[in-house]
Design a protein around this motif. Structure first.
Motif, short mmCIF file in Angstrom:
data_model
loop_
_atom_site.label_atom_id
_atom_site.label_comp_id
_atom_site.label_asym_id
_atom_site.label_seq_id
_atom_site.Cartn_x
_atom_site.Cartn_y
_atom_site.Cartn_z
N ASP A 611 0.87 -1.16 0.00
CA ASP A 611 0.00 0.00 0.00
C ASP A 611 0.91 1.22 0.00
O ASP A 611 1.74 1.38 0.90
CB ASP A 611 -0.89 -0.02 1.26
CG ASP A 611 -1.83 1.19 1.33
OD1 ASP A 611 -1.61 2.16 0.57
OD2 ASP A 611 -2.75 1.16 2.15
N PRO A 612 0.79 2.09 -1.00
CA PRO A 612 1.71 3.24 -1.07
C PRO A 612 1.64 4.15 0.14
O PRO A 612 2.54 4.94 0.38
CB PRO A 612 1.29 3.95 -2.35
CG PRO A 612 -0.07 3.43 -2.70
CD PRO A 612 -0.15 2.05 -2.15
N THR A 613 0.56 4.03 0.91
CA THR A 613 0.46 4.86 2.12
C THR A 613 1.12 4.20 3.32
O THR A 613 1.25 4.82 4.37
CB THR A 613 -1.01 5.14 2.46
OG1 THR A 613 -1.65 3.90 2.79
CG2 THR A 613 -1.73 5.79 1.30
N ASP A 614 1.50 2.93 3.17
CA ASP A 614 2.13 2.21 4.28
C ASP A 614 3.63 2.45 4.22
O ASP A 614 4.30 2.01 3.30
CB ASP A 614 1.82 0.71 4.17
CG ASP A 614 2.27 -0.05 5.41
OD1 ASP A 614 3.26 0.37 6.04
OD2 ASP A 614 1.63 -1.07 5.73
N GLU A 615 4.19 3.14 5.21
CA GLU A 615 5.60 3.50 5.16
C GLU A 615 6.53 2.33 5.38
O GLU A 615 7.74 2.43 5.12
CB GLU A 615 5.90 4.60 6.17
CG GLU A 615 5.75 4.17 7.62
CD GLU A 615 6.21 5.26 8.58
OE1 GLU A 615 7.34 5.75 8.41
OE2 GLU A 615 5.43 5.60 9.48
N LYS A 618 7.64 -1.99 1.76
CA LYS A 618 8.28 -1.42 0.57
C LYS A 618 9.08 -2.49 -0.16
O LYS A 618 9.36 -3.56 0.38
CB LYS A 618 9.20 -0.27 0.98
CG LYS A 618 8.48 0.88 1.67
CD LYS A 618 9.47 1.98 2.04
CE LYS A 618 8.75 3.14 2.71
NZ LYS A 618 9.69 4.22 3.10
#
Length: 741
Positions: A611-615, A618
Motif C-alpha cells: 500500500d503506497p500509504t504504508d511507510e 516497501k
C-alpha cells in the motif's frame, strides 16, 4: 510422542532419582541415547556395579554373564530389573508388557521377535535374554529396515549376527539395511573367524594375518560356500548390484571387473587379494604403486627426477602455509616450472587449519576461497585448474551437515563470482567427499583413504568422482633425490597442470589482524567514538528507537569476520580499514526500526501486500551487516564491478522487482555477500562522485568522501564522514605495523 516410552522415562526418574550417577531424563516420550544411557546405568546399579557409566562395556557384560547368563520369567531377579527390560523393549519399538515388572507372555513374545529381527533366533533360541542380547537392547541400533535401507544389506547383517554372535568379540550389529562402521568391522571379524583365528586374535583390523589369509582365498567363477558369500557381501556393501548367495557366478565376475576398473585395479574379474583389500578397507592394498603423490616438501630437480623414475606423473602441492605453523609446505618460487620441466604435472591443495569441525562454516569457506584464489593466481595456476580444499579431520555425518556443507557453499559462492575459471575439488574422508559432491559443491574428490580408522571412511564406498586416492606414506629416492610423499592412486579424472603463469605478489596489502592486539584496538575504538559523542551503548535520541548493539558488540562482529574482510580488501586492493569503518558503523547504529523495515520488504515480495500509504511495506530496505539497499546502491555497484572485471555475474536492473528481491535476500541472509557488496559499494561510490577509485594509497580526503557517499547525500552523511575518517585513522594506526611484519 510414545506414551509407553514416556512411562519408561518416568520409571527411570521415579525409581532411580536418588541414585548417585543416574541422571534425570527428559520426559518427552521420545527414545534417545540419553534414555538408553540411563537404562544402562539403572542396569549397572541393579547388578551392584558402583562406578556407573554410559558404556555397556566388559564390566557390565561380565557381571551379567556371571549372575544372570539367561534372563527369563524364572530367573529375572526383581520387578525393577524386569522393568528395565520392558523399558528397553518399548524404546526399541517392541511390546514391553506395560512396564509392570512381570516377565509375562507379551515380554516373551517381544524378546522372540527381537531375536528374529536381529537374526539370532537360532543362536539364542527361546525367550531368554543373554548378555549380548541385553547389550543390543540398550542402544539405538534398529533391527528393522529404516530410512530406505537395503533388504540385501539387512540380510547380510542378520546372517553375520546369526553366524558369529556367539564369538567372544562379536557383538550384535544393527539390521537396518545400511552399511556402517560396525557392519564393516563385523565383516572383517567374520573373515578372520573363517580364517580360523581364535578369540582374542581376531580383532576386526586388516592386519598382516588377515592379508596373508586372503591371499589364499581368491574367489573365482565356480567358487561356492562361505567364502563366496563373504565376497558377495563385500560387493553388496560396496554398492555393487549382485545377488548374495553362496556361489560366485559369471554375473558376479562381471560386477567385479566393473569394480576393478572403477578402483583402478587389474581387471581380472576375480576376487583376488587386491580386490578383497579394496572392498574391505579404505586404503585397499597399501603397497600398490600410485602415479600421483602429494607432499609438503619442495620438489627440487633431484626429487623430481626421483618421482619420474618411480612412475609418478602428478604432484599435489600446497598453495600456502598454515598461519602460526612452523611447517613450511608452500610452493616455492620456480618450483612449478621445475616440476613441469621434469615432465610432471601439478595440482593445487588449499589447507589452512581445517582440523576440527569448529573451523568450518559459511563465512570461513568464503574467506578461504578468496585466499585460495589469490594464492593460485600468484603461483600461476591457469584457468581450468582444480583447487582441492582440505577437510583434514574425521568429520562425522552430522558435522558434514552442520559445518562442512555450509563451508563449501561459502567457497562456491565466492568462486562462482571471483574465480569461475577454477574448479572446486575437495580433500577429505569418503563420506565428506561424497556428500559435498552430492550437493553439487565440488567436481572431484581427493580421498584421504590412508586414514583407515576415520568413521568417514569406514563403511563408506569410494566416491564416484574420485580423482586421487591417498593410500600410503612412503619414502623414495636417495641422497639429494630422497623425498617423503603420500602415495596416491590416480583415476585420470584430474591430470593436473603443466603450464604456469606466476604473478608477483602485490606489496602493501593488508593482512589478518593479530588477535593478541584485540583489546588494545577495541580500547582505542571505544575512546575515539566516546570522544565523538557515541557512547558504548545506546545513544539514539529518537523515541521508541532501540540500538541493541554496543560498540563492543559491533567490534566483535568485525573481528569474527576479520579473515573475510581482509581477503575481500586484498582481492580488490583497497584498505581493509576503509571497509571496516562503514560495517562497524552500521552494526553499531542498527536499530529495531531496521528489523521492521526488513519485515516489510519480505511482506512486499512474498505476499504482494503493498500500500503506497504504508511507510513500512516497501520493495527495498537497507539490510544486513553493511545496511545496504538492493536497488541502489547494491545493484549499480555490482554492475560496475562486473563491467570492470572484479566479479563475474549478470547485469541486473535496479528497477526490476525480481532482481531487487534476488539481491536483497542475499544481502539479508549472507554476511559474506554483504561484506563483499559493501566493498563494491565503496568503489562505486567513489565513481559516482567523480573521484579516483579507492586504492592502497588513497588520500585522506578521498577516503572521507567515499565514506560519505556510502552514507548518502544528506547532512548526516557529511557529519558521519567527519567522524568515520577519524575512526579510519584509529584502525590504520593498528593495521599499518602489521603490513610490514
Amino acid at each position: 510422542m510414545d506414551e509407553l516410552v514416556l512411562r519408561a522415562q518416568k520409571f527411570i526418574n521415579v525409581t532411580y532419582g536418588g541414585v548417585s550417577g543416574i541422571y534425570e531424563v527428559e520426559e518427552n516420550g521420545r527414545t534417545s541415547w540419553d534414555v538408553m544411557y540411563a537404562l544402562t546405568r539403572c542396569l549397572q546399579h541393579e547388578l551392584g556395579i558402583t562406578g556407573l557409566s554410559n558404556n555397556f562395556g566388559p564390566g557390565t557384560l561380565g557381571a551379567l554373564q556371571v549372575k544372570y547368563p539367561k534372563l527369563n520369567a524364572s530367573t529375572v531377579p526383581s520387578a525393577n530389573f524386569c522393568r528395565i527390560i520392558q523399558s528397553g523393549l518399548y524404546c526399541k519399538g517392541y511390546d514391553g508388557g506395560e512396564i509392570d515388572g512381570k516377565y509375562n507372555d507379551r515380554v516373551s513374545a517381544a524378546v522372540r521377535k527381537l531375536k528374529a529381527d536381529m537374526g539370532v533366533a537360532a543362536t539364542y533360541p527361546g525367550d531368554d535374554i543373554t548378555p549380548k542380547l541385553f547389550k543390543g537392547l540398550l542402544n539405538m541400533d534398529p533391527y528393522v529396515v529404516v530410512n530406505d535401507g537395503s533388504s540385501q544389506i539387512q540380510e547380510i547383517q542378520r546372517w553375520l549376527n546369526g553366524r558369529y554372535a556367539d564369538r567372544r568379540d562379536f557383538f550384535i550389529i544393527p539390521c537396518d539395511g545400511h552399511h556402517s562402521r560396525s557392519v564393516q568391522k563385523a565383516l572383517m571379524l567374520a573373515i578372520q573367524y573363517e580364517l580360523d583365528m581364535e578369540d582374542g586374535v581376531a580383532n576386526g583390523v586388516f592386519g598382516p594375518g588377515t592379508r596373508a589369509g586372503l591371499k589364499e582365498h581368491t574367489v573365482a567363477v565356480g567358487t561356492k560356500g562361505t567364502w563366496a558369500l563373504l565376497f558377495n557381501a563385500a560387493l553388496v556393501l560396496n554398492k555393487r548390484d549382485v545377488s548374495l548367495g553362496r556361489s560366485f557366478t559369471a554375473a558376479h565376475s562381471e560386477a567385479v571387473e566393473e569394480f576393478q576398473l572403477f578402483a583402478h585395479l587389474p581387471a581380472t574379474g576375480r576376487g583376488d587379494y587386491q580386490t578383497w583389500a579394496s572392498l574391505l578397507v579404505s586404503t585397499g592394498d597399501p603397497t600398490r604403486k600410485g602415479t600421483a603423490c602429494d607432499c609438503v616438501t619442495e620438489i627440487t630437480n633431484a626429487r623430481a627426477k626421483t618421482l619420474v623414475s618411480k612412475g609418478y606423473k602428478y604432484v599435489g602441492r600446497y598453495l600456502s602455509n598454515v598461519p602460526g605453523s612452523d611447517l613450511d609446505k608452500v610452493i616455492k618460487p620456480g618450483e612449478l616450472k621445475r616440476i613441469a620441466t621434469n615432465g610432471l604435472r601439478s595440482f593445487p591443495i588449499y589447507q589452512t587449519y581445517g582440523g576440527a569441525a569448529s573451523y568450518f562454516n559459511y563465512s570461513q569457506g568464503a574467506s578461504d576461497a578468496y585466499s585460495a584464489l589469490e594464492w593460485a593466481r600468484h603461483h600461476g595456476f591457469k584457468a581450468g585448474a582444480r583447487i582441492y580444499f582440505a577437510v583434514d579431520f574425521d568429520a562425522v555425518d552430522h558435522q558434514v551437515t552442520s559445518n562442512i556443507i555450509p563451508h563449501f557453499r561459502g567457497i562456491q559462492s565466492v568462486m562462482s563470482e571471483n574465480g569461475p575459471e577454477y574448479d572446486i575439488g575437495i580433500y577429505g574422508p569418503r563420506n565428506v567427499c561424497s556428500r559435498v559432491a552430492g550437493e553439487g559443491l565440488s567436481t572431484a574428490s581427493f580421498v584421504s583413504d590412508m586414514s583407515t580408522g576415520f568413521s568417514g571412511n569406514l563403511g563408506y564406498t569410494l566416491p564416484i568422482d574420485w580423482a586421487f586416492d591417498q593410500i600410503s606414506t612412503i619414502k623414495v629416492g636417495s641422497g639429494e633425490g630422497k623425498i617423503e610423499i603420500d602415495n596416491n592412486i590416480a583415476s585420470g579424472r584430474d591430470i593436473g597442470e603443466k603450464s604456469f603463469d606466476p604473478k608477483p605478489a602485490a606489496s602493501g596489502l593488508d593482512v589478518k589482524f593479530d588477535m593478541s592486539r584485540r583489546n588494545a584496538l577495541l580500547s582505542d575504538v571505544r575512546k575515539y567514538l566516546e570522544s565523538q559523542g557515541i557512547p558504548e551503548k545506546g545513544g539514539s535520541l529518537l523515541e521508541g528507537v532501540v540500538q541493541p548493539n554496543s560498540t563492543g558488540d559491533a567490534f566483535s562482529v568485525i573481528m569474527k569476520y576479520d579473515s573475510l574482510i581482509t581477503n575481500v580488501a586484498r582481492k580488490l586492493k583497497i584498505r581493509k580499514a576503509l571497509l571496516i569503518c562503514p560495517l562497524l558503523w552500521e552494526i553499531r547504529k542498527f536499530t529495531n526500526m531496521d528489523d521492521l523495515a526488513d519485515d516489510g520488504v519480505v511482506t512486499y515480495h512474498t505476499k504482494g501486500d503493498w500500500d503506497p500509504t504504508d511507510e513500512w511495506i516497501k520493495r527495498d530496505s537497507s539490510t544486513g551487516l553493511g545496511q545496504i539497499f538492493a536497488a541502489r546502491p547494491a545493484i549499480p555497484a555490482r554492475n560496475l564491478a562486473v563491467r570492470r572485471g572484479y566479479i563475474v555475474a549478470s547485469i541486473l536492473d535496479p528497477d526490476n522487482d525480481s532482481h531487487v528481491w534476488r539481491i536483497w535476500q542475499k544481502l539479508y541472509k549472507d554476511d559474506s555477500f554483504n561484506i563483499a557488496t559493501a566493498a563494491h559499494v565503496l568503489i562505486w561510490g567513489a565513481h559516482d562522485v567523480g573521484i579516483p577509485r579507492p586504492n592502497l594509497d588513497y588520500s585522506e580526503e578521498n577516503t572521507r568522501l567515499t565514506l560519505k557517499r556510502y552514507r548518502g547525500f544528506k547532512e548526516e552523511a557529511e557529519i558521519d564522514s567527519q567522524i568515520q575518517i577519524g575512526l579510519y585513522q584509529v584502525f590504520e594506526k593498528h593495521f599499518t605495523p602489521l603490513r610490514s611484519t
